[in-house]
Write a protein that holds these residues in place. Sequence first.
Motif, short mmCIF file in Angstrom:
data_model
loop_
_atom_site.label_atom_id
_atom_site.label_comp_id
_atom_site.label_asym_id
_atom_site.label_seq_id
_atom_site.Cartn_x
_atom_site.Cartn_y
_atom_site.Cartn_z
N ARG A 16 -39.72 -4.83 -13.33
CA ARG A 16 -40.25 -3.67 -14.05
C ARG A 16 -39.11 -2.75 -14.48
O ARG A 16 -39.03 -2.32 -15.63
N LEU A 17 -38.23 -2.46 -13.53
CA LEU A 17 -37.11 -1.56 -13.82
C LEU A 17 -36.21 -2.14 -14.92
O LEU A 17 -35.81 -1.43 -15.84
N ALA A 22 -32.59 -2.53 -19.33
CA ALA A 22 -31.78 -3.66 -18.85
C ALA A 22 -30.35 -3.24 -18.52
O ALA A 22 -29.60 -4.01 -17.94
N ARG A 23 -29.97 -2.01 -18.88
CA ARG A 23 -28.61 -1.53 -18.59
C ARG A 23 -28.51 -0.85 -17.23
O ARG A 23 -27.44 -0.41 -16.84
N THR A 25 -27.77 -0.04 -13.60
CA THR A 25 -26.76 -0.63 -12.71
C THR A 25 -27.43 -1.21 -11.47
O THR A 25 -28.53 -0.79 -11.08
N TYR A 26 -26.75 -2.15 -10.85
CA TYR A 26 -27.28 -2.72 -9.61
C TYR A 26 -27.43 -1.65 -8.54
O TYR A 26 -28.37 -1.67 -7.75
N ARG A 27 -26.53 -0.71 -8.50
CA ARG A 27 -26.61 0.38 -7.51
C ARG A 27 -27.90 1.17 -7.74
O ARG A 27 -28.63 1.47 -6.79
N ASP A 28 -28.18 1.54 -9.00
CA ASP A 28 -29.40 2.29 -9.29
C ASP A 28 -30.66 1.45 -9.06
O ASP A 28 -31.66 1.95 -8.54
N LEU A 29 -30.60 0.16 -9.44
CA LEU A 29 -31.74 -0.73 -9.19
C LEU A 29 -32.04 -0.79 -7.71
O LEU A 29 -33.20 -0.70 -7.29
N ALA A 30 -30.99 -1.00 -6.92
CA ALA A 30 -31.16 -1.12 -5.47
C ALA A 30 -31.77 0.15 -4.89
O ALA A 30 -32.70 0.09 -4.08
N ALA A 31 -31.27 1.31 -5.32
CA ALA A 31 -31.79 2.57 -4.81
C ALA A 31 -33.27 2.74 -5.17
O ALA A 31 -34.08 3.15 -4.33
N LEU A 58 -30.42 -6.41 -27.20
CA LEU A 58 -30.17 -5.09 -27.76
C LEU A 58 -31.25 -4.83 -28.79
O LEU A 58 -31.48 -5.66 -29.67
N GLU A 59 -31.92 -3.71 -28.71
CA GLU A 59 -32.97 -3.37 -29.66
C GLU A 59 -32.40 -2.44 -30.71
O GLU A 59 -31.77 -1.44 -30.40
#
Length: 171
Positions: A16-17, A22-23, A25-31, A58-59
């Motif tokens: 979902r995130l 799609a940009r 970051t893994y850090r933000d996704l993980a949090a 890219l849209e």
Amino acid sequence: MADSVALDPVDLHLLRLLQNDARTTYRDLAAQAGVAPSTCLDRVARLRRAGVILGHRLELDPARMGRGLQALLLVQVRPHRRELVGPFVERIRALPESRTVFHLTGPDDYLVHVAVADMTDLQRLVLDEFTSRREVARVETRLIFQQWECGPLLPPAAPAPAPGADPGTTP
């Protein structure tokens, strides 16, 4: 059809995130998903390997790219034979105006989403690239006034248990 992949709530949350941005970051996704960054990285890599995540796109705004008029072309091909399908689709996909091509059932064989500069450009495209082809029997054009993106793609919800069924058993 491809087999579906078992996805748990963390996978679904990550998907979902990523579909929303799609940009991220893994850090933000993980949090946001409540997992460690290494877990997040492993999960996203597994989803890629499993073919759930196909890529990142890219849209662009077609109007700002000089293609302010969009249309859907319903195309009927005759005869509708396998040896014509491949070359026809490849030719249409190669056109810079083509955005998406769908192979359909029913009276129309293809639905082609196009983005063009204006009505004159649309007429040129239909006449020069579609109806001039020997196998194209008919083209219907539908102008797109406005479009909206929908929510993230998620797997179908599990069916609700039948009334009176024991929730701990599966059929």
